[in-house]
Enzyme design. Structure first.
Site, mmCIF file in Angstrom:
data_model
loop_
_atom_site.group_PDB
_atom_site.id
_atom_site.type_symbol
_atom_site.label_atom_id
_atom_site.label_comp_id
_atom_site.label_asym_id
_atom_site.label_seq_id
_atom_site.Cartn_x
_atom_site.Cartn_y
_atom_site.Cartn_z
ATOM 1 N N HIS A 86 7.180 1.279 5.150
ATOM 2 C CA HIS A 86 7.169 0.255 4.106
ATOM 3 C C HIS A 86 8.518 -0.439 3.921
ATOM 4 C CE1 HIS A 86 3.500 2.373 2.106
ATOM 5 N NE2 HIS A 86 3.180 1.712 3.202
ATOM 6 N N ILE A 93 11.449 -4.290 1.048
ATOM 7 C CA ILE A 93 10.670 -3.096 0.736
ATOM 8 C C ILE A 93 9.297 -3.519 0.232
ATOM 9 C CG2 ILE A 93 10.598 -0.990 -0.659
ATOM 10 C CD1 ILE A 93 13.728 -1.582 -1.097
ATOM 11 N N CYS A 94 8.274 -2.973 0.832
ATOM 12 C CA CYS A 94 6.904 -3.236 0.401
ATOM 13 C C CYS A 94 6.504 -2.116 -0.566
ATOM 14 C CB CYS A 94 5.966 -3.300 1.612
ATOM 15 S SG CYS A 94 4.268 -3.716 1.165
ATOM 16 N N LEU A 95 6.801 -2.331 -1.836
ATOM 17 C CA LEU A 95 6.483 -1.377 -2.891
ATOM 18 C C LEU A 95 6.105 -2.188 -4.126
ATOM 19 C CD1 LEU A 95 6.413 1.596 -3.886
ATOM 20 C CD2 LEU A 95 8.818 1.291 -4.564
ATOM 21 N N TRP A 152 3.048 -10.123 -0.468
ATOM 22 C CA TRP A 152 2.841 -8.723 -0.133
ATOM 23 C C TRP A 152 1.402 -8.311 -0.384
ATOM 24 C CZ3 TRP A 152 6.699 -6.554 2.411
ATOM 25 C CH2 TRP A 152 7.989 -7.072 2.235
#
Length: 159
Positions: A86, A93-95, A152
Site C-alpha cells: 500500500h 500511501i494508500c490508506l 484512491w
C-alpha cells in the site's frame, strides 16, 4: 514560502505538537517541525508478528493545509519508502484515513499521533514486502504531486 493557516489550524497543530512532545507515539520521534506546517517524523519499523520491517527506519513528511483539521494533511514517506503493498515508491500511501471524500476515512478527530500509529500498524500487519500493483506507472504519472490529487480505491483491508 510559509502557508497561511486558519486560527483553528494553528491552535490544533500547536496542541498536537505539545502533546507529541509530552508523549510521543511508540517508535516515533519528531525530527523537524519547522515550519510548524511541515513535520518530519522518524519511524522505527514495527516489531509485529512478521517482523518484516523491524530493523528499518523510515521518515514521513506531514504537510498541514490551511483548513486542517477539517482537511487531512498530506502524509508521505520520504525516500526510500518502505516496500509495502500500500506504499508507492514515491512515498504515497494508500490508506483511507489519510483522505477525505470518495470513501476516505479522514476525521478531524484523528491526530498525527494516531495517524503514525496506524501507519506502523499497517507495516506490522504486512505478510510480505512487495510494491503495489502498477507502482512504476503510478509514480511516473503522478510524480511528487499531492497524494490527495489521486483517486484512491480502498478495497484491501487485509494489510
Amino acid at each position: 514560502m510559509a502557508k497561511t493557516l486558519s486560527s483553528v489550524a494553528q491552535r490544533r497543530i500547536q496542541s498536537e505538537l505539545t502533546e507529541w512532545m509530552r508523549s510521543p507515539p511508540e517508535g516515533c520521534c519528531l525530527e523537524s517541525c519547522e515550519p510548524m506546517t511541515s513535520w518530519v517524523v522518524v519511524m522505527q519499523g514495527p516489531e509485529g508478528h512478521s517482523r518484516l520491517y523491524a530493523d528499518e527506519v523510515f521518515r514521513l513528511r506531514i504537510d498541514f493545509g490551511e483548513q486542517y483539521p477539517l482537511d487531512p494533511p498530506d502524509v508521505v514517506f520520504l525516500a526510500p519508502a518502505p516496500i509495502h503493498p500500500h506504499i508507492y515508491s514515491n512515498g504515497h500511501i494508500c490508506l483511507d484515513i489519510l483522505y477525505s471524500g470518495n470513501n476516505g476515512g479522514w476525521s478531524p478527530a484523528l491526530t498525527m499521533s494516531k495517524v503514525v500509529l496506524s501507519l506502523r500498524s499497517m507495516l506490522a500487519s504486512a505478510t510480505e514486502k512487495k510494491k503495489p500493483p502498477g507502482d512504476a506507472e503510478y509514480c511516473a504519472r503522478v510524480g511528487n504531486r499531492s497524494p490527495k490529487l489521486s483517486r484512491w480505491q480502498f478495497e484491501d483491508d487485509k494489510v
